[in-house]
Motif scaffolding. Structure first.
Motif: not given
Length: 510
Positions: A314-327
């Motif tokens: 769940i914590q990594l989900a937030y990291v992934q969201f902002f990472s892939w939004f940027a990509l």
């Protein structure tokens, strides 16, 4: 049935053993890179309206959204004394994907190409998803960062070579980049897809034939042979929870669909709305099956495991969201940002615009090359700091790189930001998976690695709709500020990574 797996201490593998078990990713990336670089070209050749390209493209991530959790779930429950657990899926996916790659450039009409894209993406995902779980299956915690970094290395190499294949066939082998007949794909693209099909099948089968899997413990194998059915625990609690969740999700999806239709919002949002509604229906179905005393069925276990995913995930989900939004901000808007902000033109017919667009293609090749090199260094940095700090450093490099586009006026200096982007890309493809694998129960490794794909697809759908609104309503049509927003998003992702509970992180210096 019982899904307990091996509990012994996994031995450390040699460099070449890790190389062999990751080599198939080179071919998988060949398939994805050819798909990413040429699908819009094929669609346009077959008469697609430019406004419809985005919705046609969403077939690819949506396919992964559906296929990866299912393949992960069933690969967790597979065992063959010769083929193992994950390798049957490697082989089947590679065969189907190779056939699809050969069919795609020979599509005779648009819907044939769109249907082939669905099949091709599903087939590639059948092979790719178990590769992520393979690292958790085979490697001890201290080597998982290295395992995922090796995958990132092959992703970088595959992306560079496959992206340049049409150019190589045209420039160095004299194969035409234009078709003799309107509505047909050029020969250099066709030959690129054929080469990609061969590369995908050969490299994946190399991994299949050169790597063995650890056998399951006797309880797991016995359960497979007896086809034992196991109901979930606390059935009453989950029946009520699934019904409530399902009704809420179905209502939200229906309401969002009505809002999209009433206000004529971007049609890509329908994918998100329909997805919410369908996910709600799946929860309601699971609740009904529990009520019928059939909670042993796979769909119930899938829904239950999703609702009880580990905290680290769940914590990594937030990291992934902002990472892939940027990509996705970068992938969609780098060309208009560079051509308008640096080359000072928005006319696609002008020489300056095409010079800028050609430069962006080279820049994307640059960051993939940097990523291949950075993937080698990331495990060493993580060993002497931590995976969380390493991910923060890498994402900050990428964020600063994207923001710096605003301050560069010389096209010759644009390779500098791509160094940061390449470092971030290498980390995004490896560090989150290394952190995640330590938090997952080994008997559900494949399923949860598949679910983790949700947190890549959802930001893609959000980016495809929200970024257009921001561009026109907030940034005054200036694409360069979309890249700045992407850079800020990537730095936010890096800061959020510090909050992740990395359970099996190796202590610095070990």
């Amino acid at each position: 049935m019982s899904t307990a797996t091996m509990t012994f201490t996994k031995p450390r593998l040699s460099f070449w053993q890790i190389w062999n078990m990751s080599f198939g990713f080179l071919g998988i990336q060949f398939g994805f890179a050819l798909q990413n670089a040429n699908t819009s070209r094929i669609f346009s050749t077959l008469g697609a309206n430019p406004d419809d390209l985005a919705i046609l493209w969403l077939a690819a991530p949506v396919t992964g959204l559906l296929v990866q959790p299912l393949i992960g779930y069933y690969s967790d429950r597979t065992w063959h004394p010769v083929w193992g657990r994950r390798r049957p899926y490697f082989a089947i996916g590679a065969l189907l994907a190779s056939i699809s790659l050969c069919v795609m450039p020979n599509s005779s009409f648009l819907f044939m190409a769109a249907g082939t894209l669905w099949i091709m993406d599903a087939s590639i995902n059948i092979s790719m998803e178990p590769f992520r779980a393979f690292v958790g299956d085979k490697l001890p915690p201290s080597q998982r960062t290295t395992g995922f970094a090796m995958q990132s290395f092959f992703i970088g190499i595959g992306a560079i070579v496959a992206s340049y294949l049409p150019y190589i066939f045209n420039r160095f082998m004299g194969i035409s980049n234009t078709a003799a007949v309107a509505g047909e794909v050029s020969d250099n693209v066709k030959y690129s897809f054929y080469a990609g099909a061969a590369m995908l099948f050969i490299t994946v089968m190399w991994t299949v034939l050169s790597t063995k899997e650890y056998p399951p413990d006797p309880a797991f194998e016995s359960a497979l042979k007896s086809k034992q059915k196991k109901n979930i625990e606390n059935e009453g609690l989950y029946q009520q929870k699934f019904m409530r969740t399902g009704l809420v999700l179905a209502a939200l999806g229906t309401l969002l669909s009505l809002v999209i239709a009433m206000f004529a919002l971007e049609k890509e949002l329908f994918v998100l709305a329909i997805g919410l509604a369908l996910f709600g229906v799946v929860h309601i179905m699971a609740s009904y099956l529990i009520r019928q005393n059939r909670s042993y069925l796979g769909i119930v276990h899938i829904v239950k495991d999703f609702n009880t995913m580990p905290r680290t995930m769940i914590q990594l989900a937030y990291v992934q969201f902002f990472s892939w939004f940027a990509l996705f901000a970068m992938w969609i808007y780098t060309t208009p940002a560079v051509t308008s902000h640096i080359f000072k033109t928005t006319d696609p017919r002008s020489a300056a615009y095409n010079d800028g667009a050609d430069l962006v293609g080279k820049l994307f090749g640059d960051y993939n090359g940097i990523a291949a090199l950075a993937a080698i260094a990331l495990p060493f940095i993580a060993r002497y700091t931590s995976r969380r700090v390493t991910h923060l450093i890498a994402l900050s490099c990428g964020g600063v790189g994207l923001i710096s586009f605003l301050f560069i006026s010389d096209p010759g200096m644009l390779w500098l930001p791509m160094i940061g982007v390449g470092i971030a890309w290498a980390s995004i493809l490896s560090i989150p998976y290394a952190m995640l694998s330590g938090s997952l129960p080994s008997e559900k490794m494949g399923y949860y690695m598949g679910v983790f794909n949700f947190f890549i697809v959802i930001p893609q759908i959000v980016a495809a709709t929200l970024l257009g609104f921001l561009l026109n309503k907030v940034f005054g049509g200036q694409s360069i500020y979309v890249l700045v927003a992407g850079g800020v998003s990537m730095i936010v992702a890096g800061l959020l990574s510090l909050m992740v509970n990395d359970r099996d992180e190796v202590n610095p210096g070990e």
